[in-house]
Design an enzyme around this catalytic site. Structure first.
Site, PDB file in Angstrom:
ATOM      1  N   CYS A   2       0.869  -1.167   0.000  1.00 26.97           N
ATOM      2  CA  CYS A   2       0.000   0.000   0.000  1.00 26.97           C
ATOM      3  C   CYS A   2       0.905   1.216   0.000  1.00 26.97           C
ATOM      4  O   CYS A   2       1.580   1.497   0.994  1.00 26.97           O
ATOM      5  CB  CYS A   2      -0.902   0.007   1.232  1.00 26.97           C
ATOM      6  SG  CYS A   2      -1.940   1.490   1.358  1.00 26.97           S
ATOM      7  N   GLU A 111      -3.937   1.405  -5.883  1.00 28.14           N
ATOM      8  CA  GLU A 111      -3.018   0.330  -6.252  1.00 28.14           C
ATOM      9  C   GLU A 111      -2.868   0.332  -7.762  1.00 28.14           C
ATOM     10  O   GLU A 111      -3.745   0.829  -8.484  1.00 28.14           O
ATOM     11  CB  GLU A 111      -3.536  -1.018  -5.750  1.00 28.14           C
ATOM     12  CG  GLU A 111      -2.513  -2.137  -5.790  1.00 28.14           C
ATOM     13  CD  GLU A 111      -1.210  -1.768  -5.092  1.00 28.14           C
ATOM     14  OE1 GLU A 111      -0.275  -1.317  -5.802  1.00 28.14           O
ATOM     15  OE2 GLU A 111      -1.138  -1.911  -3.865  1.00 28.14           O
TER      16      GLU A 111
END
Length: 255
Positions: A2, A111
């Site tokens: 992340c 992402e």
């Protein structure tokens, strides 16, 4: 992993959801990046009058974890994530797993799906948000790093786990999401040892998130507006010119 996320809820929404006390209002942030200050929540020693829940305090920490034993941050890699599968035993995170577990409020994360170079497709950014909306809480770890001159800085990392089916086609990792009913246990470092909360560090339910393709505006930290989360069409592979068939050396040519 992340590497970018967002927190666009109001301070009232965040503090009520996490049952925490913190600073006054803060701005919506659409593109939170490593090394920036992030909002984190930790259990406090005090308790609210008339409440059976521990008082939680919200404060800012640097996104980029520094273990207490690090001498010079310039000689240490930037740790923005901690792998749930190894954090309990890893030297960098072992003490924080035992004594300084935190919650990191968010409204979603970004992402990138990175196709093979030969596909002709550029990396595609996705805005991953909870289907129900609202504030969620990532599992995190915190450490207060002290320099030789006595100055201190609170540092933090987001915990990640294997991606669920919803995210797996984009990336093989995702943040650990702690559900509200598990907040107290995750933050309770006095009675809950790491092995007793290990089962909380699992992929969230398959239908919890939805992933929306967005533009590459999110790639630049200087871009910080709501347009980062506007859905866009997914790029298609570039057409490849047809390959010429190889001649068969065993076949005679007419020319």
């Amino acid at each position: 992993m992340c590497g970018r996320y967002a927190l666009t809820a109001t301070s009232k929404e965040v503090f009520e959801m996490l049952n925490a006390l913190g600073e006054d209002d803060f701005p919506a942030r659409y593109n939170i990046a490593p090394t920036q200050p992030i909002l984190v929540v930790m259990s406090s020693e005090r308790r609210e009058p008339g409440s059976n829940l521990p008082e939680r305090r919200a404060f800012l920490a640097r996104w980029g974890f520094l273990p207490g034993w690090v001498k010079d941050p310039k000689d240490f890699p930037l740790l923005i994530n901690a792998r749930a599968e190894t954090a309990i035993g890893k030297a960098s995170f072992r003490a924080a797993m035992r004594h300084r577990r935190i919650l990191i409020p968010a409204t979603g994360f970004y992402e990138w799906r990175r196709p093979p170079k030969e596909s002709g497709v550029k990396p595609q950014a996705y805005w991953v948000r909870p289907k129900r909306g609202g504030v969620i809480a990532f599992a995190g770890l915190m450490e207060t790093w002290s320099s030789a001159d006595g100055s201190e800085v609170d540092t933090a990392a987001i915990m990640t786990t294997a991606a669920n089916v919803t995210i797996r086609h984009i990336h093989d990792r995702m943040p650990v999401v702690i559900e509200p009913e598990d907040f107290e246990r995750w933050l309770d470092c006095k009675t809950q040892e790491p092995r007793e909360v290990a089962h909380l560090m699992r992929p969230v339910q398959e239908d919890f998130f939805e992933a929306l393709p967005v533009s590459d505006l999110v790639n630049k930290v200087s871009n910080m507006g709501p347009e980062l989360q506007k859905p866009v069409p997914v790029a298609e592979p570039a057409e490849q010119p047809p390959k010429k068939p190889k001649s068969d050396p065993g076949q005679m040519s007419l020319f």
